[in-house]
Design an enzyme around this catalytic site. Structure first.
Site, PDB file in Angstrom:
ATOM      1  N   PHE A  36      32.974  28.683  36.771  1.00 40.08           N
ATOM      2  CA  PHE A  36      32.476  30.017  36.431  1.00 40.08           C
ATOM      3  C   PHE A  36      31.187  29.851  35.643  1.00 40.08           C
ATOM      4  CE2 PHE A  36      34.704  34.315  36.170  1.00 40.08           C
ATOM      5  CZ  PHE A  36      35.209  34.237  37.454  1.00 40.08           C
TER       6      PHE A  36
ATOM      7  N   GLN B 248      27.367  43.773  28.081  1.00 43.47           N
ATOM      8  CA  GLN B 248      27.197  42.836  29.199  1.00 43.47           C
ATOM      9  C   GLN B 248      26.868  43.560  30.499  1.00 43.47           C
ATOM     10  OE1 GLN B 248      30.498  40.033  30.798  1.00 43.47           O
ATOM     11  NE2 GLN B 248      28.884  38.768  29.928  1.00 43.47           N
TER      12      GLN B 248
ATOM     13  N   HIS C 114      26.687  42.739  34.431  1.00 41.53           N
ATOM     14  CA  HIS C 114      27.115  41.721  35.393  1.00 41.53           C
ATOM     15  C   HIS C 114      26.038  41.599  36.468  1.00 41.53           C
ATOM     16  CE1 HIS C 114      29.513  39.378  38.174  1.00 41.53           C
ATOM     17  NE2 HIS C 114      30.461  39.280  37.258  1.00 41.53           N
TER      18      HIS C 114
ATOM     19  N   LEU D  41      32.445  45.609  41.355  1.00 40.82           N
ATOM     20  CA  LEU D  41      32.172  44.218  40.999  1.00 40.82           C
ATOM     21  C   LEU D  41      32.327  43.261  42.183  1.00 40.82           C
ATOM     22  CD1 LEU D  41      31.658  42.343  38.476  1.00 40.82           C
ATOM     23  CD2 LEU D  41      34.078  41.808  38.645  1.00 40.82           C
TER      24      LEU D  41
ATOM     25  N   GLU E  91      32.176  36.806  39.828  1.00 47.53           N
ATOM     26  CA  GLU E  91      31.417  35.568  39.622  1.00 47.53           C
ATOM     27  C   GLU E  91      32.068  34.425  40.407  1.00 47.53           C
ATOM     28  OE1 GLU E  91      29.638  35.225  35.671  1.00 47.53           O
ATOM     29  OE2 GLU E  91      30.930  33.484  35.447  1.00 47.53           O
TER      30      GLU E  91
ATOM     31  N   ARG F 292      25.929  35.069  32.470  1.00 46.39           N
ATOM     32  CA  ARG F 292      25.647  36.383  33.050  1.00 46.39           C
ATOM     33  C   ARG F 292      24.376  37.034  32.546  1.00 46.39           C
ATOM     34  NH1 ARG F 292      31.832  38.658  33.212  1.00 46.39           N
ATOM     35  NH2 ARG F 292      32.384  37.203  34.886  1.00 46.39           N
TER      36      ARG F 292
ATOM     37  N   HIS G  16      29.055  46.003  32.592  1.00 40.52           N
ATOM     38  CA  HIS G  16      30.345  45.394  32.928  1.00 40.52           C
ATOM     39  C   HIS G  16      31.311  45.268  31.754  1.00 40.52           C
ATOM     40  CE1 HIS G  16      33.193  42.969  35.085  1.00 40.52           C
ATOM     41  NE2 HIS G  16      33.008  41.917  34.328  1.00 40.52           N
TER      42      HIS G  16
ATOM     43  N   ARG H  75      29.530  37.286  26.701  1.00 43.95           N
ATOM     44  CA  ARG H  75      30.846  36.739  27.045  1.00 43.95           C
ATOM     45  C   ARG H  75      30.741  35.878  28.298  1.00 43.95           C
ATOM     46  NH1 ARG H  75      34.994  38.261  30.811  1.00 43.95           N
ATOM     47  NH2 ARG H  75      33.827  40.090  31.475  1.00 43.95           N
TER      48      ARG H  75
HETATM   49  C1  LIG Z   1      36.034  44.983  37.776  1.00 44.27           C
HETATM   50  C2  LIG Z   1      36.310  44.055  36.613  1.00 44.27           C
HETATM   51  C3  LIG Z   1      36.613  42.730  36.836  1.00 44.27           C
HETATM   52  C4  LIG Z   1      36.859  41.857  35.774  1.00 44.27           C
HETATM   53  N1  LIG Z   1      37.149  40.549  36.030  1.00 44.27           N
HETATM   54  C5  LIG Z   1      37.430  39.717  34.996  1.00 44.27           C
HETATM   55  C6  LIG Z   1      37.796  38.369  35.239  1.00 44.27           C
HETATM   56  O1  LIG Z   1      37.906  37.917  36.373  1.00 44.27           O
HETATM   57  N2  LIG Z   1      38.044  37.578  34.180  1.00 44.27           N
HETATM   58  C7  LIG Z   1      37.962  38.027  32.895  1.00 44.27           C
HETATM   59  O2  LIG Z   1      38.212  37.257  31.973  1.00 44.27           O
HETATM   60  N3  LIG Z   1      37.634  39.315  32.653  1.00 44.27           N
HETATM   61  C8  LIG Z   1      37.377  40.170  33.663  1.00 44.27           C
HETATM   62  N4  LIG Z   1      37.043  41.465  33.400  1.00 44.27           N
HETATM   63  C9  LIG Z   1      37.163  41.975  32.032  1.00 44.27           C
HETATM   64  C10 LIG Z   1      38.638  42.193  31.709  1.00 44.27           C
HETATM   65  O3  LIG Z   1      39.334  42.549  32.863  1.00 44.27           O
HETATM   66  C11 LIG Z   1      38.837  43.293  30.670  1.00 44.27           C
HETATM   67  O4  LIG Z   1      38.000  43.069  29.568  1.00 44.27           O
HETATM   68  C12 LIG Z   1      40.269  43.338  30.182  1.00 44.27           C
HETATM   69  O5  LIG Z   1      41.176  43.381  31.257  1.00 44.27           O
HETATM   70  C13 LIG Z   1      40.503  44.505  29.266  1.00 44.27           C
HETATM   71  O6  LIG Z   1      41.872  44.586  28.957  1.00 44.27           O
HETATM   72  P1  LIG Z   1      42.397  45.558  27.837  1.00 44.27           P
HETATM   73  O7  LIG Z   1      43.873  45.379  27.791  1.00 44.27           O
HETATM   74  O8  LIG Z   1      41.630  45.364  26.606  1.00 44.27           O
HETATM   75  O9  LIG Z   1      42.028  47.024  28.347  1.00 44.27           O
HETATM   76  P2  LIG Z   1      42.340  47.799  29.718  1.00 44.27           P
HETATM   77  O10 LIG Z   1      42.975  46.969  30.731  1.00 44.27           O
HETATM   78  O11 LIG Z   1      41.082  48.501  30.074  1.00 44.27           O
HETATM   79  O12 LIG Z   1      43.424  48.856  29.272  1.00 44.27           O
HETATM   80  C14 LIG Z   1      43.119  49.934  28.422  1.00 44.27           C
HETATM   81  C15 LIG Z   1      44.375  50.765  28.242  1.00 44.27           C
HETATM   82  O13 LIG Z   1      44.117  51.739  27.246  1.00 44.27           O
HETATM   83  C16 LIG Z   1      44.629  52.985  27.647  1.00 44.27           C
HETATM   84  N5  LIG Z   1      43.805  54.007  27.003  1.00 44.27           N
HETATM   85  C17 LIG Z   1      42.454  54.112  26.969  1.00 44.27           C
HETATM   86  N6  LIG Z   1      42.082  55.184  26.253  1.00 44.27           N
HETATM   87  C18 LIG Z   1      43.222  55.753  25.807  1.00 44.27           C
HETATM   88  C19 LIG Z   1      43.512  56.889  25.004  1.00 44.27           C
HETATM   89  N7  LIG Z   1      42.539  57.677  24.521  1.00 44.27           N
HETATM   90  N8  LIG Z   1      44.810  57.183  24.759  1.00 44.27           N
HETATM   91  C20 LIG Z   1      45.813  56.413  25.262  1.00 44.27           C
HETATM   92  N9  LIG Z   1      45.585  55.336  26.017  1.00 44.27           N
HETATM   93  C21 LIG Z   1      44.323  55.019  26.276  1.00 44.27           C
HETATM   94  C22 LIG Z   1      44.550  52.986  29.162  1.00 44.27           C
HETATM   95  O14 LIG Z   1      45.552  53.829  29.686  1.00 44.27           O
HETATM   96  C23 LIG Z   1      44.831  51.515  29.475  1.00 44.27           C
HETATM   97  O15 LIG Z   1      46.228  51.318  29.612  1.00 44.27           O
HETATM   98  C24 LIG Z   1      36.797  42.347  34.454  1.00 44.27           C
HETATM   99  C25 LIG Z   1      36.515  43.684  34.229  1.00 44.27           C
HETATM  100  C26 LIG Z   1      36.238  44.524  35.290  1.00 44.27           C
HETATM  101  C27 LIG Z   1      35.870  45.951  34.980  1.00 44.27           C
END
Ligand SMILES: Cc1cc2nc3c(=O)[nH]c(=O)nc-3n(C[C@H](O)[C@H](O)[C@H](O)COP(=O)(O)OP(=O)(O)OC[C@H]3O[C@@H](n4cnc5c(N)ncnc54)[C@H](O)[C@@H]3O)c2cc1C
Length: 568
Positions: free
Chosen positions: A121, A234, A236, A246, A249, A280, A345, A380
């Site tokens: 990566f 960030q 992407h 997306l 990568e 990135r 991203h 990141r």
């Molecule tokens: C398309 C894409 C691909 C990616 N690929 C990678 C990868 O391959 N490798 C990597 O390391 N990272 C990757 N990332 C980054 C990574 O996926 C995310 O940073 C990470 O999954 C975020 O997880 P999280 O649990 O913090 O939040 P999220 O998974 O975004 O979850 C947020 C949660 O909060 C809840 N929520 C939000 N606002 C409220 C509110 N006001 N009230 C109640 N609930 C709320 C939502 O319901 C959800 O359940 C990618 C990101 C994207 C967008």
């Protein structure tokens, strides 16, 4: 008076960070619930494609990898803004977290000898990214959800949290709006863990899900917790032209190459050693420079070419990418190059925490993309965010459980009722007002301004314009009126409410970027093109005030690695 719902620990957000925190708290014997805007498995974590980093040294050409090397790559990737104590913890604990996911049933792709497969990566010196085809987040999220169900973790589904219940500075729960019915409720807790994800949708051209509004960060900010390093956004390098979905990568990790309209492998000029697998921030700037200087294709894009991988490898390693390209762009990567452009991203900044997820406010923890530990610093590395979610999610769950166990905080029903009233009033005001401003118009203008003025290349002029524009939009937001007043699933109402918080977060990003007169990682100031460690090797902390953010700074933890020029 009826009893309000109460749990010892309340996790807001059902993505990877939230679920991992809840699992840990449950295992430590406290009563924990998850409150989530969408069903947990629909969180943005499920969209993660490329993989999760950990120095397992499984790949044929990666046998020498170690946590130490992972830590160094991360420090260098962060442009020396990441805290080295936190990064060391992350690199050291990574293999254990990944093996744990494996033992819980996450179906990782395999090497020939049956070990977890790892791909290269960007910015990583070794093939260190563990993956499950190109759907890693989806598999990890379902694996954790199963574990949460197994532990009977209570889930309050389709609740939009609005404000905290606060008693002085202590956070003692959240008030939320129930989408299916339009009801409000105050959920009390001895500790709250925010895991609400990133703010991608503050920007136009984002890879993020529509629910990634960043409102959770605004909640913490309004309650007095500082937001850290928010100017680091960030972009992407490779998102699909037109809709910015997306293109992982991992596509370049598997051997895909970037070409401009003249057919040149332009990355050779920008990063002679790492080339297409430079970090990135560098690849995104290189692509944008090619486009700006007329070497892109008409419409503003360059090509990501996977044809050299051959059909079999694409079908095996990147099947999701191929499906997306065919469905959303009419392009089959087996036979055609993919038109791509950079897009927003990831949020490096967030609610400032220590390495146990504790924020500055008693009772308030944060983990995942909404938090800033800080392990990602100014940029990141791909694959480190999925790791951050499960690793610091676990730590936040552990510490929150320790804090609340055996010593329930005094519950303050009066504060809970007051918070409930405040939210009811705020929501009612959005429907009942006589204002004429359309929230969708304000949101679109915010997103476009952020992408144009607080984007990949920043200048004093653009940032001043952005601050002015955001001030104007906030003024107009006072006269906003929700478009729909129905009771059931009124998404328009929730999104109109959240827009107020998004404007605050956008202002913090723009003002932090204006203040930081240097270029570091993703924050590139055309008028200050060099990194300036003398003045700016420090974290930004934005505190809320009614006059706008008050910016303070704190030192970066430097341990083994002194800042050096960042070359790839
Ligand atoms: C398309 C894409 C691909 C990616 N690929 C990678 C990868 O391959 N490798 C990597 O390391 N990272 C990757 N990332 C980054 C990574 O996926 C995310 O940073 C990470 O999954 C975020 O997880 P999280 O649990 O913090 O939040 P999220 O998974 O975004 O979850 C947020 C949660 O909060 C809840 N929520 C939000 N606002 C409220 C509110 N006001 N009230 C109640 N609930 C709320 C939502 O319901 C959800 O359940 C990618 C990101 C994207 C967008």
């Amino acid at each position: 008076m009826r009893d309000l719902p109460y749990n010892q620990v309340l996790v807001v957000g059902g993505g990877l960070a939230g679920l991992r925190a809840a699992i840990e708290a449950a295992d430590r014997g406290v009563d924990v619930a998850v409150l989530s805007l969408v069903p947990p498995v629909r969180s943005h974590s499920g969209a993660a494609q490329g993989g999760v980093n950990g120095a397992l040294a499984n790949a044929e050409d990666g046998r020498d990898d170690t946590p130490e090397r992972h830590a160094f790559d991360t420090v260098k990737g962060s442009d020396y803004l990441g805290d080295q104590d936190a990064i060391q913890i992350m690199a050291d604990e990574a293999p254990a977290r990944i093996i744990e996911m494996e033992h819980w049933g996450c179906p990782f792709s395999r090497t020939k000898d049956g070990k977890i497969a790892q791909r290269p990566f960007g910015g990583g010196g070794f093939p260190r990214t563990c993956y499950a085809a190109d759907k890693t987040g989806h598999y990890m999220l379902h694996t954790l959800y199963e574990q949460a169900v197994k532990r009977r973790v209570k889930v309050y589904m389709e609740w939009a949290s609005a404000y905290f219940v606060v008693d002085g500075r202590r956070v003692g729960g959240v008030v939320a709006f129930h989408l299916p019915t339009g009801q409000f409720e105050a959920f009390q807790a001895d500790a709250v863990i925010m895991a609400t994800g990133g703010y991608g949708r503050i920007y136009a051209r984002s890879t993020n899900a529509i629910i990634n509004t960043g409102y959770g960060m605004a909640m913490a900010y309004l309650a007095g917790a500082p937001l850290e390093d928010m100017e680091f956004v960030q972009f992407h390098p490779t998102t699909l032209l037109g809709n910015n979905i997306l293109m992982t990568e991992g596509a370049r990790g598997e051997g895909g190459l970037l070409f401009n309209a003249k057919g040149e492998r332009f990355m050779e000029r920008y990063a002679p050693t790492a080339k297409d697998l430079a970090p990135r921030d560098m690849v995104a700037r290189a692509i944008q420079t090619e486009i700006n200087e007329g070497r892109g294709f008409p419409g503003g894009y360059v090509n990501l070419d996977l044809r050299r991988l051959g059909k079999q490898k694409i079908m095996e390693r990147l099947p999701g990418i191929r499906d997306i390209c065919i469905s959303f762009s009419g392009v089959d990567p087996i036979t055609d190059p993919i038109p791509i452009q950079p897009g927003q991203h990831y949020s490096m900044g967030g609610i400032g925490t220590d390495v146990w997820g504790q924020s500055e406010l008693p009772g308030l923890f944060a983990a995942g993309e909404c938090a800033c530990v800080s392990v990602h610093g100014a940029n990141r590395l791909g694959g480190n965010s999925l790791l951050d979610t499960v690793l610091f999610g676990k730590r936040a769950g552990e510490r929150a459980a320790q804090v609340v166990k055996g010593k329930p905080a005094p519950r303050n029903e009066k504060a809970a009722q007051a918070a409930l009233e405040r939210v009811r009033k705020a929501y009612a005001g959005l429907i009942a007002g006589t204002g004429k401003e359309d929230p969708n118009q304000i949101r679109d203008e915010m997103r476009e301004s952020m992408f144009e003025l607080v984007g990949i290349f920043r200048t004093q002029d653009k940032l001043v314009q952005a601050v002015r524009k955001l001030g104007e939009l906030s003024e107009r937001y006072r006269r906003v009126r929700a478009c729909y007043d129905g009771k059931k699933f009124n998404w328009d109402l929730v999104r109109t409410f959240e827009l107020g918080g998004q404007l605050l977060v956008a202002e913090v990003i723009a003002k932090g970027a204006l203040a930081r007169q240097e270029s570091r990682g993703s924050h590139y100031r055309v008028d200050f093109p060099n990194r300036d460690d003398q003045s700016w090797l420090k974290h930004t902390l934005a505190h809320y005030s009614s006059q706008g953010p008050v910016l303070k700074y704190k030192p970066v933890t430097v341990a083994k690695w002194q800042p050096e020029a960042r070359k790839y």
